[in-house]
Write an enzyme that holds these catalytic residues in place. Structure first.
Site, mmCIF file in Angstrom:
data_model
loop_
_atom_site.group_PDB
_atom_site.id
_atom_site.type_symbol
_atom_site.label_atom_id
_atom_site.label_comp_id
_atom_site.label_asym_id
_atom_site.label_seq_id
_atom_site.Cartn_x
_atom_site.Cartn_y
_atom_site.Cartn_z
ATOM 1 N N VAL A 1 10.859 3.238 -10.994
ATOM 2 C CA VAL A 1 10.277 4.534 -11.356
ATOM 3 C C VAL A 1 10.918 5.578 -10.437
ATOM 4 O O VAL A 1 10.973 5.388 -9.217
ATOM 5 C CB VAL A 1 8.741 4.531 -11.191
ATOM 6 C CG1 VAL A 1 8.161 5.895 -11.541
ATOM 7 C CG2 VAL A 1 8.122 3.448 -12.075
ATOM 8 N N MET B 1 11.384 5.956 -6.415
ATOM 9 C CA MET B 1 10.127 6.078 -5.659
ATOM 10 C C MET B 1 10.019 4.973 -4.626
ATOM 11 O O MET B 1 10.355 3.819 -4.895
ATOM 12 C CB MET B 1 8.934 6.028 -6.596
ATOM 13 C CG MET B 1 8.785 7.306 -7.353
ATOM 14 S SD MET B 1 7.147 7.447 -8.057
ATOM 15 C CE MET B 1 7.363 8.947 -9.009
ATOM 16 N N GLY C 1 8.721 -4.690 -8.586
ATOM 17 C CA GLY C 1 9.573 -3.591 -9.032
ATOM 18 C C GLY C 1 11.054 -3.921 -8.871
ATOM 19 O O GLY C 1 11.445 -4.596 -7.912
ATOM 20 N N LEU D 1 0.361 3.649 -2.177
ATOM 21 C CA LEU D 1 0.722 3.446 -3.586
ATOM 22 C C LEU D 1 1.344 4.684 -4.223
ATOM 23 O O LEU D 1 0.991 5.814 -3.894
ATOM 24 C CB LEU D 1 -0.521 3.041 -4.374
ATOM 25 C CG LEU D 1 -1.250 1.788 -3.867
ATOM 26 C CD1 LEU D 1 -2.527 1.549 -4.689
ATOM 27 C CD2 LEU D 1 -0.347 0.554 -3.929
ATOM 28 N N HIS D 2 2.277 4.435 -5.138
ATOM 29 C CA HIS D 2 2.884 5.506 -5.927
ATOM 30 C C HIS D 2 3.022 5.009 -7.373
ATOM 31 O O HIS D 2 2.598 3.877 -7.693
ATOM 32 C CB HIS D 2 4.228 5.944 -5.328
ATOM 33 C CG HIS D 2 5.181 4.810 -5.070
ATOM 34 N ND1 HIS D 2 5.772 4.078 -6.077
ATOM 35 C CD2 HIS D 2 5.630 4.268 -3.906
ATOM 36 C CE1 HIS D 2 6.559 3.162 -5.555
ATOM 37 N NE2 HIS D 2 6.478 3.237 -4.227
ATOM 38 N N ARG E 1 8.494 4.751 1.612
ATOM 39 C CA ARG E 1 9.222 5.272 2.784
ATOM 40 C C ARG E 1 9.827 6.654 2.549
ATOM 41 O O ARG E 1 10.325 7.257 3.493
ATOM 42 C CB ARG E 1 10.327 4.284 3.193
ATOM 43 C CG ARG E 1 9.792 3.018 3.848
ATOM 44 C CD ARG E 1 10.902 2.175 4.444
ATOM 45 N NE ARG E 1 10.395 1.115 5.282
ATOM 46 C CZ ARG E 1 10.297 -0.165 4.911
ATOM 47 N NH1 ARG E 1 10.656 -0.535 3.707
ATOM 48 N NH2 ARG E 1 9.830 -1.070 5.759
ATOM 49 N N GLY F 1 5.368 3.808 -8.987
ATOM 50 C CA GLY F 1 6.053 2.522 -9.152
ATOM 51 C C GLY F 1 5.047 1.379 -9.117
ATOM 52 O O GLY F 1 5.105 0.452 -9.939
ATOM 53 N N HIS F 2 4.088 1.443 -8.180
ATOM 54 C CA HIS F 2 3.073 0.382 -8.074
ATOM 55 C C HIS F 2 2.137 0.393 -9.292
ATOM 56 O O HIS F 2 1.814 -0.664 -9.836
ATOM 57 C CB HIS F 2 2.220 0.579 -6.816
ATOM 58 C CG HIS F 2 2.995 0.503 -5.532
ATOM 59 N ND1 HIS F 2 3.168 1.584 -4.705
ATOM 60 C CD2 HIS F 2 3.621 -0.534 -4.931
ATOM 61 C CE1 HIS F 2 3.871 1.222 -3.639
ATOM 62 N NE2 HIS F 2 4.165 -0.055 -3.759
ATOM 63 N N GLY G 1 0.798 -1.214 0.000
ATOM 64 C CA GLY G 1 0.000 0.000 0.000
ATOM 65 C C GLY G 1 0.835 1.270 0.000
ATOM 66 O O GLY G 1 2.020 1.252 -0.292
#
Ligand code: PAF
Length: 281
Positions: free
Chosen positions: A178, A186, A149, A33-34, A189, A36-37, A31
């Site tokens: 990403v 990304m 990723g 999320l950014h 954290r 990258g996800h 979760g």
């Protein structure tokens, strides 16, 4: 987008979809999320031609050490739901810890040796937590393809070993890292970093770019490259290096001479925030 919480309901849903011939893509996440996800969801849909994309959100207690950030790991379900929906996710699987780890559970999955390398030195139980939860998620979701990723490259190579060793009928695919416009990889954290730490954290991608350039110019000695990378990061007063390493992707053991494919990986602390980054050559 459908929301499913119970592992059995998730399993039934996927089995029904598969009976109609659908190809299932899976994106496991913790979760917050950014991009990258969401790139992993698009990879399943476009390059891997999946008919349905399932994303899980589960902050897995088993992969956090006793002094780590399990309690304060960033969580925002409303924000995540909206990002997942916009990214074209069909099903969001959000199990509770009690459903994933009932009190009677006694089984762990561990990939030996590879789990003790690199991040495993300072996080000795981390990858056992990852392999255990991913094995469970793959059994529940039963996807054709699962996407991860490259930022967590060690995790990917360990999971690839696990899937091969346990004859799990799934194809693992890796999506490129990403990055923010200034080069920072990304990560959920990154929100922990204060302004100065974030500025100094750019030394990680700078060190990796330098490594890449050195190799392009013909440098083949890992020790020489690691020394230059370390010097770049050490210029930042807040940076505390955990490791800078060049290893074989197959077994994550250090290599003597640069040859493909090799993983150049690093982990560095800024305050309490531990960042990782890498390139694969
Ligand atoms: O990469 C992550 O976010 C996690 O390690 C994973 C694969 C979702 C397992 O909890």
């Amino acid at each position: 987008m459908i929301l499913i919480k119970e592992p059995n309901a998730m399993h039934d849903y996927v089995n029904a979809s598969k009976r109609t011939g659908k190809r299932i893509g899976f994106v496991p996440t913790m979760g917050f999320l950014h991009a990258g996800h969401t790139s992993l969801a698009s990879l399943c849909r476009t390059r891997e031609s999946c008919d349905e994309v399932i994303m899980s959100i589960f902050v897995n207690p088993l992969q956090f050490g006793p002094q780590e950030d399990y309690e304060k790991y960033p969580r925002d379900m409303d924000r995540d739901t909206s990002i997942a929906e916009k990214a074209g996710v069909d099903v969001l699987f959000v199990p509770d810890a009690s459903a994933m780890y009932p009190a009677a559970a006694r089984t762990k999955v561990e990939v030996e040796e590879m789990s003790q390398a690199l991040c495993g030195v300072s996080r000795p139980t981390h990858f056992r937590g990852v392999t255990t939860v991913v094995a469970k998620l793959l059994n529940i979701v039963n996807p054709d393809v699962a996407a991860f990723g490259q930022k967590d490259a060690q995790q990917f190579f360990i999971l690839q070993r696990m899937v091969a060793d346990l004859n799990m009928p799934v194809q693992l695919v890796m999506a490129p890292i990403v990055r923010e416009a200034d080069g920072l990889a990304m990560s959920s954290r990154n929100v922990y970093l204060n302004e100065e730490e974030r500025k100094q954290a750019l030394s990680l991608s700078r060190a990796l770019v330098m490594a890449h350039q050195m190799i392009e110019k013909g440098e083949t000695k890992p020790a020489v490259i690691i020394q230059r990378m370390t010097a770049i990061i050490r210029q930042q007063p807040l940076a505390k290096i955990d490791y800078v390493a060049i290893v074989e992707t197959e077994n994550l053991q250090p290599i003597q001479t640069i040859q493909s494919p090799a993983l150049i990986a690093l982990a560095v602390l800024f305050g309490k925030t531990r960042l990782i980054d890498n390139i694969i050559i």
